[in-house]
Design a protein around this motif. Structure first.
Motif, PDB file in Angstrom:
ATOM      1  N   ARG A  77       9.216 -16.494  -9.430  1.00 28.64           N
ATOM      2  CA  ARG A  77      10.058 -15.729  -8.504  1.00 28.64           C
ATOM      3  C   ARG A  77      11.345 -16.526  -8.322  1.00 28.64           C
ATOM      4  N   HIS A  78      12.445 -15.968  -8.780  1.00 27.29           N
ATOM      5  CA  HIS A  78      13.733 -16.664  -8.751  1.00 27.29           C
ATOM      6  C   HIS A  78      13.627 -18.028  -9.442  1.00 27.29           C
ATOM      7  N   GLY A  79      12.827 -18.107 -10.507  1.00 23.74           N
ATOM      8  CA  GLY A  79      12.727 -19.338 -11.277  1.00 23.74           C
ATOM      9  C   GLY A  79      11.672 -20.313 -10.798  1.00 23.74           C
ATOM     10  N   ALA A  80      11.061 -20.069  -9.638  1.00 26.44           N
ATOM     11  CA  ALA A  80      10.016 -20.958  -9.114  1.00 26.44           C
ATOM     12  C   ALA A  80       8.650 -20.323  -9.340  1.00 26.44           C
ATOM     13  N   ASP A  81       7.658 -21.140  -9.628  1.00 17.08           N
ATOM     14  CA  ASP A  81       6.316 -20.621  -9.875  1.00 17.08           C
ATOM     15  C   ASP A  81       5.810 -19.799  -8.695  1.00 17.08           C
ATOM     16  N   GLU A  82       5.225 -18.656  -9.018  1.00 15.04           N
ATOM     17  CA  GLU A  82       4.658 -17.744  -8.024  1.00 15.04           C
ATOM     18  C   GLU A  82       3.149 -17.701  -8.224  1.00 15.04           C
ATOM     19  N   GLU A  83       2.383 -18.018  -7.199  1.00 17.15           N
ATOM     20  CA  GLU A  83       0.933 -17.998  -7.307  1.00 17.15           C
ATOM     21  C   GLU A  83       0.390 -16.582  -7.134  1.00 17.15           C
ATOM     22  N   TYR A  84      -0.709 -16.332  -7.817  1.00 14.55           N
ATOM     23  CA  TYR A  84      -1.395 -15.039  -7.690  1.00 14.55           C
ATOM     24  C   TYR A  84      -2.390 -15.127  -6.537  1.00 14.55           C
ATOM     25  N   ILE A  85      -2.376 -14.114  -5.688  1.00 18.11           N
ATOM     26  CA  ILE A  85      -3.284 -14.083  -4.545  1.00 18.11           C
ATOM     27  C   ILE A  85      -4.499 -13.235  -4.903  1.00 18.11           C
ATOM     28  N   GLN A  86      -5.643 -13.884  -4.924  1.00 19.92           N
ATOM     29  CA  GLN A  86      -6.894 -13.206  -5.259  1.00 19.92           C
ATOM     30  C   GLN A  86      -7.321 -12.279  -4.120  1.00 19.92           C
ATOM     31  N   PRO A  87      -8.199 -11.315  -4.405  1.00 16.77           N
ATOM     32  CA  PRO A  87      -8.692 -10.413  -3.347  1.00 16.77           C
ATOM     33  C   PRO A  87      -9.300 -11.151  -2.157  1.00 16.77           C
ATOM     34  N   ASP A  88      -9.885 -12.332  -2.406  1.00 13.76           N
ATOM     35  CA  ASP A  88     -10.492 -13.083  -1.306  1.00 13.76           C
ATOM     36  C   ASP A  88      -9.493 -13.961  -0.568  1.00 13.76           C
ATOM     37  N   GLY A  89      -8.209 -13.873  -0.962  1.00 18.37           N
ATOM     38  CA  GLY A  89      -7.175 -14.647  -0.296  1.00 18.37           C
ATOM     39  C   GLY A  89      -6.854 -15.978  -0.950  1.00 18.37           C
ATOM     40  N   SER A  90      -7.677 -16.419  -1.899  1.00 20.36           N
ATOM     41  CA  SER A  90      -7.398 -17.669  -2.597  1.00 20.36           C
ATOM     42  C   SER A  90      -6.236 -17.476  -3.576  1.00 20.36           C
ATOM     43  N   LYS A  91      -5.614 -18.588  -3.963  1.00 20.63           N
ATOM     44  CA  LYS A  91      -4.449 -18.520  -4.822  1.00 20.63           C
ATOM     45  C   LYS A  91      -4.705 -19.226  -6.158  1.00 20.63           C
ATOM     46  N   SER A  92      -4.033 -18.745  -7.197  1.00 22.64           N
ATOM     47  CA  SER A  92      -4.147 -19.338  -8.527  1.00 22.64           C
ATOM     48  C   SER A  92      -2.787 -19.317  -9.213  1.00 22.64           C
ATOM     49  N   ILE A  93      -2.465 -20.397  -9.923  1.00 25.45           N
ATOM     50  CA  ILE A  93      -1.201 -20.462 -10.652  1.00 25.45           C
ATOM     51  C   ILE A  93      -1.220 -19.548 -11.870  1.00 25.45           C
ATOM     52  N   VAL A  94      -2.422 -19.227 -12.378  1.00 25.78           N
ATOM     53  CA  VAL A  94      -2.564 -18.344 -13.537  1.00 25.78           C
ATOM     54  C   VAL A  94      -2.849 -16.918 -13.057  1.00 25.78           C
ATOM     55  N   TRP A  95      -2.078 -15.970 -13.589  1.00 22.63           N
ATOM     56  CA  TRP A  95      -2.253 -14.567 -13.223  1.00 22.63           C
ATOM     57  C   TRP A  95      -3.208 -13.880 -14.201  1.00 22.63           C
ATOM     58  N   PRO A  96      -4.039 -12.955 -13.722  1.00 24.84           N
ATOM     59  CA  PRO A  96      -4.996 -12.260 -14.592  1.00 24.84           C
ATOM     60  C   PRO A  96      -4.326 -11.177 -15.427  1.00 24.84           C
ATOM     61  N   PRO A  97      -4.965 -10.743 -16.508  1.00 21.28           N
ATOM     62  CA  PRO A  97      -4.391  -9.665 -17.329  1.00 21.28           C
ATOM     63  C   PRO A  97      -4.415  -8.335 -16.598  1.00 21.28           C
ATOM     64  N   GLY A  98      -3.556  -7.424 -17.082  1.00 19.97           N
ATOM     65  CA  GLY A  98      -3.512  -6.086 -16.499  1.00 19.97           C
ATOM     66  C   GLY A  98      -2.170  -5.769 -15.865  1.00 19.97           C
ATOM     67  N   LEU A  99      -2.083  -4.580 -15.260  1.00 22.92           N
ATOM     68  CA  LEU A  99      -0.858  -4.098 -14.623  1.00 22.92           C
ATOM     69  C   LEU A  99      -0.704  -4.709 -13.237  1.00 22.92           C
ATOM     70  N   HIS A 100       0.487  -5.220 -12.969  1.00 18.59           N
ATOM     71  CA  HIS A 100       0.779  -5.795 -11.652  1.00 18.59           C
ATOM     72  C   HIS A 100       1.946  -5.020 -11.039  1.00 18.59           C
ATOM     73  N   PHE A 101       1.677  -4.394  -9.881  1.00 19.48           N
ATOM     74  CA  PHE A 101       2.631  -3.471  -9.263  1.00 19.48           C
ATOM     75  C   PHE A 101       2.356  -3.407  -7.762  1.00 19.48           C
ATOM     76  N   PRO A 102       3.364  -3.299  -6.908  1.00 25.84           N
ATOM     77  CA  PRO A 102       4.792  -3.410  -7.227  1.00 25.84           C
ATOM     78  C   PRO A 102       5.288  -4.847  -7.063  1.00 25.84           C
ATOM     79  N   HIS A 103       6.275  -5.218  -7.871  1.00 28.64           N
ATOM     80  CA  HIS A 103       6.929  -6.509  -7.753  1.00 28.64           C
ATOM     81  C   HIS A 103       8.417  -6.317  -8.031  1.00 28.64           C
ATOM     82  N   PRO A 104       9.280  -6.978  -7.282  1.00 24.30           N
ATOM     83  CA  PRO A 104      10.727  -6.843  -7.519  1.00 24.30           C
ATOM     84  C   PRO A 104      11.107  -7.418  -8.881  1.00 24.30           C
ATOM     85  N   PRO A 105      12.248  -7.041  -9.416  1.00 25.40           N
ATOM     86  CA  PRO A 105      12.667  -7.469 -10.766  1.00 25.40           C
ATOM     87  C   PRO A 105      12.763  -8.979 -10.935  1.00 25.40           C
ATOM     88  N   TRP A 106      12.995  -9.707  -9.843  1.00 26.03           N
ATOM     89  CA  TRP A 106      13.124 -11.159  -9.978  1.00 26.03           C
ATOM     90  C   TRP A 106      11.773 -11.880 -10.025  1.00 26.03           C
TER      91      TRP A 106
END
Length: 213
Positions: free
Chosen positions: A93-122
């Protein structure tokens, strides 16, 4: 040539041992039942750029030493992106790593496969790392044996980048690979470690014993 004036012997290694190179980052083995054909082995490790995420699956499946792809940022505004399967994906996000938020609220630096929506262009995918096993050709030339014969030993090293949470691995290893180690750095460390281990092994054996390793 060896001490008898013969050409150096080239020997396919079936179970050469190697020291752990970034043991916590790569899962690797050099044990092979049959030395793989040179056509299916990577000769070097590298990264590249792609214009679209949709290119990743084909590139990783057809290019043997390709470990890392950097997708171009979309030229048009988009509120979604699709991560292909078989890859570790890092998102910024704006050049800085964005963590993925799991359904249980935990975070991961690696994002899972599939469609991710909605997210701004940056917010977009910055790096894709293959999850597949790579078989690399690492020949060690001009090894001296215990009886002072010079031999060439062919070694095939199979490895993969670790970071799969489904296997209990730390996803942060992917980030370390992308930003700190890099494909070229990994290749150099693998070559150096393999060369040292194989030469040490060869020096402890007679040339007639090399065929049995």
């Amino acid at each position: 040539r060896n001490q008898h004036g013969d050409e150096n012997e080239t020997i396919p290694s079936k179970a050469a041992k190697t020291s752990s190179v970034h043991k916590n980052l790569t899962n690797q083995t050099t044990k092979t039942a049959i030395h793989p054909s040179i056509e299916i082995m990577a000769q070097n490790l590298y990264s590249d750029e792609i214009s679209s995420l949709s290119e990743a699956t084909d590139r990783f499946s057809t290019e043997k030493g390709l470990l890392l792809l950097r997708p171009h940022r979309p030229c048009c505004s988009s509120l979604h992106f699709t991560i292909p399967s078989g890859c570790y994906a890092l998102v910024t996000r704006h050049g800085a790593d964005e963590e993925y938020i799991q359904p249980d609220g935990s975070k991961s630096i690696v994002w899972p496969p599939g469609l991710h929506f909605p997210h701004p262009p940056w917010v977009h995918v910055s790096n894709l790392v293959t999850m597949q096993t790579i078989v690399m050709d690492l020949p060690v030339k001009a090894c001296k044996t215990k009886d002072n014969v010079t031999v060439n030993i062919d070694v095939a090293l199979a490895f993969r980048i670790m970071g799969d949470p489904d296997l209990g691995e730390d996803p942060n290893l992917v980030r370390i690979f992308v930003y700190e180690l890099t494909p070229r750095g990994l290749e150099q460390q693998l070559r150096d470690a393999q060369d040292e281990e194989v030469r040490t092994l060869a020096r402890s054996l007679k040339h007639t014993e090399i065929y049995g390793i």
